[in-house]
Design a protein around this motif. Sequence first.
Motif, PDB file in Angstrom:
ATOM      1  N   ALA A  15       0.827  -1.207   0.000  1.00 42.80           N
ATOM      2  CA  ALA A  15       0.000   0.000   0.000  1.00 42.80           C
ATOM      3  C   ALA A  15       0.852   1.244   0.000  1.00 42.80           C
ATOM      4  O   ALA A  15       0.508   2.261  -0.587  1.00 42.80           O
ATOM      5  CB  ALA A  15      -0.925  -0.017   1.218  1.00 42.80           C
ATOM      6  N   SER A  16       2.007   1.183   0.687  1.00 43.34           N
ATOM      7  CA  SER A  16       2.860   2.369   0.779  1.00 43.34           C
ATOM      8  C   SER A  16       3.473   2.731  -0.564  1.00 43.34           C
ATOM      9  O   SER A  16       3.799   3.881  -0.821  1.00 43.34           O
ATOM     10  CB  SER A  16       3.969   2.135   1.807  1.00 43.34           C
ATOM     11  OG  SER A  16       4.838   1.107   1.355  1.00 43.34           O
ATOM     12  N   ALA A  20      -1.518   6.656  -4.789  1.00 48.44           N
ATOM     13  CA  ALA A  20      -2.653   7.078  -3.968  1.00 48.44           C
ATOM     14  C   ALA A  20      -3.873   7.251  -4.847  1.00 48.44           C
ATOM     15  O   ALA A  20      -3.804   7.748  -5.962  1.00 48.44           O
ATOM     16  CB  ALA A  20      -2.317   8.392  -3.256  1.00 48.44           C
ATOM     17  N   GLN A  63      -5.759   3.447   1.717  1.00 51.95           N
ATOM     18  CA  GLN A  63      -4.648   2.652   1.212  1.00 51.95           C
ATOM     19  C   GLN A  63      -5.128   1.252   0.795  1.00 51.95           C
ATOM     20  O   GLN A  63      -6.022   0.687   1.411  1.00 51.95           O
ATOM     21  CB  GLN A  63      -3.560   2.492   2.286  1.00 51.95           C
ATOM     22  CG  GLN A  63      -2.875   3.795   2.655  1.00 51.95           C
ATOM     23  CD  GLN A  63      -1.868   3.588   3.770  1.00 51.95           C
ATOM     24  OE1 GLN A  63      -1.984   2.646   4.550  1.00 51.95           O
ATOM     25  NE2 GLN A  63      -0.877   4.478   3.831  1.00 51.95           N
TER      26      GLN A  63
END
Length: 611
Positions: A15-16, A20, A63
Amino acid sequence: MKINCFKISLLLLWASFAQAHSLDSLFSNSIVNKQSLLGDAVYMKTDDQVTIDSVASLFLKHQAYTPLTKINLGYSPQIIWVGVPINGFTSDQDLLLEIANPQIDRIQAYCVTNSGIQLLGNPTGDNLPFHSRSYAYRNFVWPIKECQSPNFWVIVRLEKKNSSMLIPIALWNSSAYHEHEFRAQIFFGICFGMMLVVALYSLIGGIFYRSSVYLFYFLFTISVILLLATSEGLSLQFIYPQSTGFNSIFRVIIISVASGLLLLFSRSFLNIVRYSKTIDRTLLVILCIYSLLLSLTPFLRDFYFTHSSFFVPLIILMSIVSNLLCVIVAIISYRYQKQIALFYLVAYSFTWITAVVVSMEDFGWIEKMEFNPLFMGALFEILIFSFGLSYRVRLVIDERNQLRIKMAVQQKETLKAYVNGIEKERNRIAGELHDDIGSRLANLIRMIRLKNEPGYLEQQAETIANDVRKLSHELAIPRHGTIGLPPLILQLVADAKAGTECAFHFQHYDIPENLPDEIVQQTYRVVQEAVHNIAKHAEAKSVDIQLFFRDQELTVTIEDDGKGFELNSVASGLGLTQMKSRVESLHGRFELNTAPTQGTQLMITIPFQVS
């Protein structure tokens, strides 16, 4: 549930690095009647061990999720989490979140805010009893006012590991949803009512006409009703609400049963074996596979579910193949049974059109309709097939009327032949009396008047007496009520021996003493005619006559080694016609085999119940 830290760490790491995704929250005051959440909702897939806490954290941080832009997410062994962000909710708003797929195995909704997580209703699903639902709707519905927050996420955990996952998710105004459900119930009632009327009509037709095609259609219609009710969640709600885990297996069973019954109906309706024996054998193999799967279901239920990714496509493939084969036969037979084939093709066209529409809905290519298109397709198919059955009834009635007409004509011809035979026999007797006996009597009278040659007078008188006795024996059976059938035939054979060089042999076995007079008389006449024909035409050297009783049947066989004849050339002759009519009047069977130089074999069989 214990959290798998390693898997969650990997999920967070992914997710990081993910790009986004900007998600606009849904403002609840914009909902007037219904709003589909495709494009507004998001989803993610995780393993069983991932908890709502971990998923809620990811959703709140925006996320690791994917926008939900299509209804059909396909087969997946993972858990699917769907999130819907809502802002500006007020307590006076009465909104319902609906997932219109009653076949999800297990489902649980949560309200998620920054301050905590709240259960929204009880855990429920297709594999749990219907009373496990906090809100008694056929689809999965949650009133979101229970979240009691102006800004929150509704997160739904969905589990359906053994088949395709469909997520038609929407927000409803409560009054609009109840109005929609009311219309749906009326729609279901009309469709099911019409289908039940067709089923009842088919059942009555099957009983009245004793035809399997109507009974197959009755069972097929009932199976379609159950299939549609199960697809809409009505079976779990009304038929077996207390069951646990039965609905999923029942859905597979009823699909197999409906497909098998449609095959049986199609074989009878199109008379497939007449137009393609190869296709008919293929369909029989498919029917055997259906039967085998159904018979093993109680014993291999868990195995079926474990390997559903194989069995469900197999059932679908068999259904598609069998349907295509039936359509091929309908096209092949169109030139021979135009109306029947046309009814079949038109009915099937509605099924295929419906299947296309449903597929387009599932893949999100068109907006999901208010009512299930399967209902409309099935209803039109059943109605058209019922019209086809009505047409078939008319054909059956017409065929029966034609058969009655043919039978009446045949009976009339038989009666005419019988009357002509009587007239011919009368003319023969009249001729015998006039030309032979009459002339000899006149000569005898003349000789008496001359009063000479007494020896000649005595001989002539004796000859005339014998001829009159013979003629009377031919006209009336002597004392058959007291001496029985074997002595009568024995006397007949003795008379035949006296007038010909042919060797007659007669045997009889186990003949009941209480044969009815009608059987004795008609049997004697048939044997008499056969013996007369042999003596006159056959040029036979030997004749064997056997009379015996076995298995509640009186049987007579007559065989000669004569010159025989061409059966077709004399099949409609008066003598044979009368013999056959006499036997058929006793509900017996008349069989004659002959050919030139091959002799003749005659067998008659007459049923008789010994008291």
